[in-house]
Design a protein around this motif. Structure first.
Motif, short mmCIF file in Angstrom:
data_model
loop_
_atom_site.label_atom_id
_atom_site.label_comp_id
_atom_site.label_asym_id
_atom_site.label_seq_id
_atom_site.Cartn_x
_atom_site.Cartn_y
_atom_site.Cartn_z
N ASN A 68 0.83 -1.20 0.00
CA ASN A 68 0.00 0.00 0.00
C ASN A 68 0.88 1.26 0.00
OD1 ASN A 68 -2.44 1.59 0.22
ND2 ASN A 68 -1.84 1.95 2.34
N GLY A 69 1.93 1.23 0.77
CA GLY A 69 2.80 2.40 0.90
C GLY A 69 3.52 2.76 -0.38
N VAL A 70 3.79 1.79 -1.25
CA VAL A 70 4.51 2.10 -2.48
C VAL A 70 3.70 3.05 -3.37
CG1 VAL A 70 3.79 0.19 -3.99
CG2 VAL A 70 6.11 1.08 -4.15
N THR A 71 2.39 3.01 -3.26
CA THR A 71 1.55 3.96 -4.01
C THR A 71 1.85 5.39 -3.57
OG1 THR A 71 -0.19 2.30 -4.15
CG2 THR A 71 -0.83 4.59 -4.55
N PHE A 72 1.99 5.59 -2.27
CA PHE A 72 2.30 6.91 -1.73
C PHE A 72 3.74 7.31 -2.07
CE2 PHE A 72 -1.30 5.32 0.53
CZ PHE A 72 -2.11 6.43 0.69
N PHE A 73 4.64 6.33 -2.01
CA PHE A 73 6.03 6.59 -2.41
C PHE A 73 6.09 7.03 -3.87
CE2 PHE A 73 9.86 5.04 -4.48
CZ PHE A 73 10.83 5.72 -3.75
N ASN A 74 5.35 6.33 -4.72
CA ASN A 74 5.34 6.69 -6.14
C ASN A 74 4.78 8.10 -6.36
OD1 ASN A 74 6.43 4.23 -6.88
ND2 ASN A 74 4.46 3.31 -7.36
N THR A 75 3.82 8.49 -5.54
CA THR A 75 3.28 9.85 -5.64
C THR A 75 4.39 10.87 -5.43
OG1 THR A 75 1.10 9.15 -4.89
CG2 THR A 75 1.64 11.49 -4.62
N LEU A 76 5.22 10.65 -4.43
CA LEU A 76 6.34 11.57 -4.19
C LEU A 76 7.33 11.53 -5.34
CD1 LEU A 76 6.99 11.04 -0.37
CD2 LEU A 76 5.73 12.89 -1.49
N GLY A 77 7.60 10.35 -5.84
CA GLY A 77 8.53 10.22 -6.96
C GLY A 77 8.07 10.96 -8.20
N THR A 78 6.78 10.92 -8.47
CA THR A 78 6.26 11.61 -9.66
C THR A 78 6.14 13.11 -9.45
OG1 THR A 78 3.97 11.20 -9.00
CG2 THR A 78 4.99 9.60 -10.50
N GLN A 79 6.26 13.57 -8.22
CA GLN A 79 6.21 15.00 -7.94
C GLN A 79 7.59 15.65 -8.05
OE1 GLN A 79 4.28 15.61 -4.15
NE2 GLN A 79 2.29 15.07 -4.97
N LYS A 80 8.51 14.94 -8.64
CA LYS A 80 9.86 15.47 -8.90
C LYS A 80 10.62 15.80 -7.62
CE LYS A 80 9.10 15.90 -13.43
NZ LYS A 80 9.10 14.73 -14.15
N CYS A 81 10.47 14.98 -6.59
CA CYS A 81 11.25 15.16 -5.38
C CYS A 81 12.72 14.87 -5.70
CB CYS A 81 10.77 14.23 -4.28
SG CYS A 81 9.08 14.55 -3.75
N SER A 82 13.60 15.73 -5.26
CA SER A 82 15.03 15.53 -5.48
C SER A 82 15.60 14.52 -4.50
CB SER A 82 15.78 16.86 -5.33
OG SER A 82 15.24 17.81 -6.20
N VAL A 83 15.03 14.49 -3.32
CA VAL A 83 15.40 13.52 -2.29
C VAL A 83 14.11 13.09 -1.60
CG1 VAL A 83 15.89 15.31 -0.57
CG2 VAL A 83 16.87 13.05 -0.27
N ILE A 84 14.01 11.79 -1.34
CA ILE A 84 12.86 11.26 -0.60
C ILE A 84 13.39 10.63 0.67
CG2 ILE A 84 10.91 9.67 -0.57
CD1 ILE A 84 10.77 9.93 -3.62
N VAL A 85 12.86 11.08 1.79
CA VAL A 85 13.22 10.54 3.10
C VAL A 85 12.04 9.69 3.56
CG1 VAL A 85 13.80 11.13 5.49
CG2 VAL A 85 14.57 12.62 3.62
N ALA A 86 12.32 8.45 3.93
CA ALA A 86 11.27 7.57 4.46
C ALA A 86 11.55 7.36 5.94
CB ALA A 86 11.28 6.23 3.72
N ALA A 87 10.53 7.65 6.78
CA ALA A 87 10.71 7.55 8.22
C ALA A 87 9.82 6.47 8.79
CB ALA A 87 10.41 8.90 8.88
N GLY A 88 10.43 5.35 9.17
CA GLY A 88 9.68 4.25 9.78
C GLY A 88 9.76 2.99 8.94
N PRO A 89 9.44 1.86 9.56
CA PRO A 89 9.56 0.57 8.87
C PRO A 89 8.71 0.46 7.60
CG PRO A 89 9.32 0.23 11.24
CD PRO A 89 9.10 1.69 10.99
N VAL A 90 7.45 0.85 7.64
CA VAL A 90 6.59 0.72 6.46
C VAL A 90 7.03 1.68 5.35
CG1 VAL A 90 4.23 0.96 5.58
CG2 VAL A 90 4.64 -0.24 7.74
#
Length: 166
Positions: free
Chosen positions: A93-115
């Motif tokens: 489920n979380g990869v959908t949200f991760f992909n949202t950030l990726g498509t928003q042209k984030c230069s760096v993505i920080v993930a906080a927490g196990p999921v």
């Protein structure tokens, strides 16, 4: 047209008085104060994004990570934003949200927490050129920068340094 009547003299006096008052008002009126300082920041074309679990910015790992991102934003004119994973707290489920950030042209993505970190591990290959930072969780050998989670200060400092490098 040699002599003025009493009524004409009164009208002329009133008009002259009005002209003098208007002139003095214009001359003595205080200048407009300086406009307030602009409240918006002049950002670079760089965005750092934080992916959190359902607790958002209140999570034990997300709160200091966000503080570090904000410090880096102030120091380096980097835009920051975050997104919390809604719904089931699973990597799928979380990869959908991760992909949202990726498509928003984030230069760096920080993930906080196990999921969020598991979601990043599952989806990072889709976004070459983006820097990835894991705070907590298991990066599983993926090429992610890993922040020391020993204390809130180490998280804040590690994330700040990682975001400042973009």
């Amino acid at each position: 047209m040699g002599t003025w009547t009493r009524q004409q003299k009164i009208v002329a006096g009133v008009i002259a008085g009005i002209v003098v008052l208007v002139g003095l008002s214009v001359l003595l009126w205080p200048d407009d104060p300086a406009p307030p300082a602009a409240r918006e920041r002049d950002y670079r074309e760089v965005t750092a994004c934080l992916l959190t679990d359902q607790t958002g910015l209140e999570g034990d790992l997300a709160k200091p990570a966000w503080a570090g991102m904000q410090e880096a934003s102030l120091a380096n004119r980097v835009q920051v934003q975050y997104l919390a994973i809604a719904g089931p707290q699973t990597a799928d489920n979380g990869v959908t949200f991760f992909n949202t950030l990726g498509t928003q042209k984030c230069s760096v993505i920080v993930a906080a927490g196990p999921v969020p970190v598991a979601s990043m591990v599952q989806g990072y290959k889709q976004f070459p050129g983006v820097r990835f930072v894991a705070v907590g969780g298991d990066p599983g050998g993926a090429p992610l920068a890993v922040v020391n989670t020993g204390s809130s200060d180490s998280i804040r400092s590690g994330v700040k340094d990682a975001v400042a490098k973009v």
